[in-house]
Design an enzyme around this catalytic site. Sequence first.
Site, PDB file in Angstrom:
ATOM      1  CG  ASP A   7      -2.252   1.114   1.297  1.00 43.81           C
ATOM      2  OD1 ASP A   7      -2.222   1.474   0.138  1.00 43.81           O
ATOM      3  OD2 ASP A   7      -2.847   1.206   2.212  1.00 43.81           O
ATOM      4  CG  ASN A  50      -7.572  -2.135  -5.793  1.00 42.19           C
ATOM      5  OD1 ASN A  50      -6.767  -3.097  -5.663  1.00 42.19           O
ATOM      6  ND2 ASN A  50      -7.956  -1.268  -4.948  1.00 42.19           N
TER       7      ASN A  50
END
Length: 245
Positions: free
Chosen positions: A26, A74
């Site tokens: 991330d 996503n």
Amino acid sequence: MSPAKKDIEAGRGPIAPPRHIAIIMDGNGRWAKSRGLPRSAGHSAGAEAFRTIANYCKAIGVKWLTVYAFSTENWKRSADEISWIMSLLEKYLLESIEKMERDGMRLVIYGDESALSPRLRSLMDRARDVAEHVEGFTANVCVNYGGRAEILRAAKRYAEDYVNHSAPELTEESFSGYMYTAGLPEPELLIRTGGEKRISNFLLWQLAYTEMYFTDTLWPDFGPAELDKAIEFFNGRQRRFGAAE
Ligand code: FPP
């Protein structure tokens, strides 16, 4: 100095690195923003960081590395960003297909392929064919992956076998065989970069007993020295368990 060497010199005796490490990569977007770059540049740097970490894992004796490259969530990102991440994956897959045998490094994709482009799916098929003949370090890349979806998929597959009278007795162990990770030991260490302290639907079944290491370092900045720190943390945790038992 590698953690194993440090341990030996400190008289603690060597502790092997975790066999299986999982990573939530991330912070690519923030990394790019802090440099005034588009998010795509962050993902390109993230793909480079993945390459470096995969090579380092192989070099220090980790057997499996499982990373979260694209979650089922996503798809909410912009079309441009999604297509950039997919193109990075295509590039990586192509490269791996060519080098897997030479480098003794297997690439395996986990996730629901049905929503992916035909080109990416055909590259995944080719990578699977090559990986069958390769032994050694394995990088599992999770694409269009969600932990709950994986458990549901396993339940459906088990139900199919049950109807066909080919299902084993239902136990935690036999059910694990219906997961993408069938046959692999569970990750001993999960790393999440980028400051958040959440699992975000990653490997929900497999992380039940896993040590968790969270760092503020943004994924493109996460290099071998950072991985060493995470492994030192893991080794410390293992030692404490040893003392308590
Ligand atoms: C998280 O950062 C990153 C992703 C959702 C994509 C990860 C993709 C790659 C590292 C590139 C492709 C991978 C391989 C294996 C070739 P973010 O965008 O959520 O960052 P932010 O939280 O700072 O916005």
